[in-house]
Design a protein around this motif. Sequence first.
Motif, PDB file in Angstrom:
ATOM      1  N   GLU A  17      33.908  24.809  48.949  1.00 56.82           N
ATOM      2  CA  GLU A  17      33.900  26.267  48.802  1.00 56.82           C
ATOM      3  C   GLU A  17      32.796  26.939  49.607  1.00 56.82           C
ATOM      4  OE1 GLU A  17      35.834  26.246  44.315  1.00 56.82           O
ATOM      5  OE2 GLU A  17      34.845  28.032  45.077  1.00 56.82           O
ATOM      6  N   ASN A  18      32.409  26.326  50.707  1.00 61.61           N
ATOM      7  CA  ASN A  18      31.548  27.007  51.667  1.00 61.61           C
ATOM      8  C   ASN A  18      32.428  27.851  52.576  1.00 61.61           C
ATOM      9  OD1 ASN A  18      29.057  25.773  50.832  1.00 61.61           O
ATOM     10  ND2 ASN A  18      29.808  23.886  51.759  1.00 61.61           N
ATOM     11  N   ALA A  19      32.042  29.096  52.786  1.00 55.76           N
ATOM     12  CA  ALA A  19      32.875  30.031  53.541  1.00 55.76           C
ATOM     13  C   ALA A  19      32.193  30.460  54.841  1.00 55.76           C
ATOM     14  CB  ALA A  19      33.187  31.262  52.706  1.00 55.76           C
ATOM     15  N   ASN A  20      33.019  30.664  55.852  1.00 60.96           N
ATOM     16  CA  ASN A  20      32.553  31.176  57.142  1.00 60.96           C
ATOM     17  C   ASN A  20      33.494  32.290  57.563  1.00 60.96           C
ATOM     18  OD1 ASN A  20      32.248  27.889  57.363  1.00 60.96           O
ATOM     19  ND2 ASN A  20      30.422  29.007  57.969  1.00 60.96           N
ATOM     20  N   TYR A  21      32.944  33.239  58.315  1.00 62.38           N
ATOM     21  CA  TYR A  21      33.723  34.407  58.711  1.00 62.38           C
ATOM     22  C   TYR A  21      33.512  34.736  60.182  1.00 62.38           C
ATOM     23  CZ  TYR A  21      33.871  35.016  53.673  1.00 62.38           C
ATOM     24  OH  TYR A  21      34.062  34.813  52.333  1.00 62.38           O
ATOM     25  N   ALA A  22      34.535  35.295  60.779  1.00 62.33           N
ATOM     26  CA  ALA A  22      34.370  35.870  62.104  1.00 62.33           C
ATOM     27  C   ALA A  22      33.451  37.074  61.999  1.00 62.33           C
ATOM     28  CB  ALA A  22      35.728  36.293  62.663  1.00 62.33           C
ATOM     29  N   ASP A  23      32.707  37.323  63.049  1.00 63.35           N
ATOM     30  CA  ASP A  23      31.764  38.452  63.029  1.00 63.35           C
ATOM     31  C   ASP A  23      32.462  39.773  62.727  1.00 63.35           C
ATOM     32  OD1 ASP A  23      29.609  37.191  65.708  1.00 63.35           O
ATOM     33  OD2 ASP A  23      29.644  36.777  63.563  1.00 63.35           O
ATOM     34  N   SER A  24      33.676  39.894  63.173  1.00 61.88           N
ATOM     35  CA  SER A  24      34.400  41.161  63.032  1.00 61.88           C
ATOM     36  C   SER A  24      34.746  41.498  61.584  1.00 61.88           C
ATOM     37  CB  SER A  24      35.682  41.132  63.869  1.00 61.88           C
ATOM     38  OG  SER A  24      36.527  40.074  63.443  1.00 61.88           O
ATOM     39  N   VAL A  25      34.720  40.503  60.693  1.00 65.05           N
ATOM     40  CA  VAL A  25      35.099  40.742  59.299  1.00 65.05           C
ATOM     41  C   VAL A  25      33.967  40.454  58.325  1.00 65.05           C
ATOM     42  CG1 VAL A  25      37.480  40.182  59.904  1.00 65.05           C
ATOM     43  CG2 VAL A  25      36.054  38.452  58.775  1.00 65.05           C
ATOM     44  N   LYS A  26      32.867  39.941  58.830  1.00 68.33           N
ATOM     45  CA  LYS A  26      31.762  39.550  57.967  1.00 68.33           C
ATOM     46  C   LYS A  26      31.279  40.757  57.167  1.00 68.33           C
ATOM     47  CE  LYS A  26      29.482  36.391  59.983  1.00 68.33           C
ATOM     48  NZ  LYS A  26      28.592  35.655  60.903  1.00 68.33           N
ATOM     49  N   GLY A  27      31.080  40.542  55.871  1.00 71.52           N
ATOM     50  CA  GLY A  27      30.623  41.614  54.993  1.00 71.52           C
ATOM     51  C   GLY A  27      31.741  42.461  54.409  1.00 71.52           C
ATOM     52  N   ARG A  28      32.956  42.288  54.949  1.00 70.51           N
ATOM     53  CA  ARG A  28      34.100  43.074  54.447  1.00 70.51           C
ATOM     54  C   ARG A  28      35.176  42.188  53.820  1.00 70.51           C
ATOM     55  NH1 ARG A  28      37.236  45.572  57.980  1.00 70.51           N
ATOM     56  NH2 ARG A  28      36.786  44.177  59.725  1.00 70.51           N
ATOM     57  N   PHE A  29      35.343  40.981  54.317  1.00 69.06           N
ATOM     58  CA  PHE A  29      36.373  40.059  53.811  1.00 69.06           C
ATOM     59  C   PHE A  29      35.704  38.950  53.014  1.00 69.06           C
ATOM     60  CE2 PHE A  29      39.827  40.684  57.339  1.00 69.06           C
ATOM     61  CZ  PHE A  29      39.760  42.045  57.137  1.00 69.06           C
ATOM     62  N   THR A  30      36.417  38.489  51.991  1.00 67.11           N
ATOM     63  CA  THR A  30      35.959  37.353  51.201  1.00 67.11           C
ATOM     64  C   THR A  30      37.104  36.388  50.996  1.00 67.11           C
ATOM     65  OG1 THR A  30      34.372  38.758  50.013  1.00 67.11           O
ATOM     66  CG2 THR A  30      34.916  36.627  49.035  1.00 67.11           C
ATOM     67  N   ILE A  31      36.889  35.145  51.387  1.00 73.51           N
ATOM     68  CA  ILE A  31      37.883  34.098  51.193  1.00 73.51           C
ATOM     69  C   ILE A  31      37.532  33.312  49.936  1.00 73.51           C
ATOM     70  CG2 ILE A  31      36.674  32.433  52.661  1.00 73.51           C
ATOM     71  CD1 ILE A  31      39.448  31.435  53.606  1.00 73.51           C
ATOM     72  N   SER A  32      38.548  32.919  49.197  1.00 73.51           N
ATOM     73  CA  SER A  32      38.331  32.115  47.999  1.00 73.51           C
ATOM     74  C   SER A  32      39.531  31.191  47.818  1.00 73.51           C
ATOM     75  CB  SER A  32      38.133  32.995  46.765  1.00 73.51           C
ATOM     76  OG  SER A  32      39.278  33.794  46.525  1.00 73.51           O
ATOM     77  N   ARG A  33      39.395  30.259  46.898  1.00 78.87           N
ATOM     78  CA  ARG A  33      40.462  29.318  46.655  1.00 78.87           C
ATOM     79  C   ARG A  33      40.536  28.972  45.178  1.00 78.87           C
ATOM     80  NH1 ARG A  33      39.204  24.281  50.191  1.00 78.87           N
ATOM     81  NH2 ARG A  33      40.795  23.276  48.898  1.00 78.87           N
ATOM     82  N   ASP A  34      41.729  28.598  44.746  1.00 75.63           N
ATOM     83  CA  ASP A  34      41.958  28.135  43.383  1.00 75.63           C
ATOM     84  C   ASP A  34      42.720  26.822  43.496  1.00 75.63           C
ATOM     85  OD1 ASP A  34      42.877  27.613  40.798  1.00 75.63           O
ATOM     86  OD2 ASP A  34      43.055  29.735  40.308  1.00 75.63           O
ATOM     87  N   ASN A  35      42.020  25.727  43.332  1.00 82.87           N
ATOM     88  CA  ASN A  35      42.661  24.417  43.495  1.00 82.87           C
ATOM     89  C   ASN A  35      43.747  24.177  42.450  1.00 82.87           C
ATOM     90  OD1 ASN A  35      41.034  23.891  45.707  1.00 82.87           O
ATOM     91  ND2 ASN A  35      39.604  22.610  44.570  1.00 82.87           N
ATOM     92  N   SER A  36      43.567  24.707  41.247  1.00 84.37           N
ATOM     93  CA  SER A  36      44.561  24.488  40.202  1.00 84.37           C
ATOM     94  C   SER A  36      45.884  25.178  40.535  1.00 84.37           C
ATOM     95  CB  SER A  36      44.038  24.975  38.857  1.00 84.37           C
ATOM     96  OG  SER A  36      43.902  26.394  38.849  1.00 84.37           O
ATOM     97  N   LYS A  37      45.807  26.257  41.298  1.00 87.49           N
ATOM     98  CA  LYS A  37      47.019  26.986  41.693  1.00 87.49           C
ATOM     99  C   LYS A  37      47.425  26.668  43.128  1.00 87.49           C
ATOM    100  CE  LYS A  37      46.181  30.902  38.618  1.00 87.49           C
ATOM    101  NZ  LYS A  37      45.983  32.371  38.510  1.00 87.49           N
TER     102      LYS A  37
END
Length: 115
Positions: free
Chosen positions: A55-75
């Motif tokens: 669950e370490n996340a990385n972002y393109a500079d163009s979206v950093k601070g505005r987008f958040t990626i997450s995951r749900d392994n159970s789903k």
Amino acid sequence: QVQLVESGGGLVQAGGSLRLSCAVSGNIFSINAWGWYRQAPEKQRELVARITSAENANYADSVKGRFTISRDNSKKTVYLQMNSLKPEDTGVYYCNLGGNGRYSWGQGTQVTVSS
């Protein structure tokens, strides 16, 4: 065979928010890094966000601070929360592996941001 099904796109005004979802079939979800990719009109597909199995996340500079990626392994689902949307965020959004290799691309979900 792994299938990727993206959803949640739509038409939104600049400054608005959307939450994208990607459901992944099969038993390979939890061990892999996953990414959200964007293909804008007449441009190449680009990686905008990536999340590892830890669950370490990385972002393109163009979206950093505005987008958040997450995951749900159970789903077996990966999400992309998009805030403060801009017209340049317009495109078709896809999910796929966030590391080496790619599964067959899903149909994507269209995001259109009006100014």
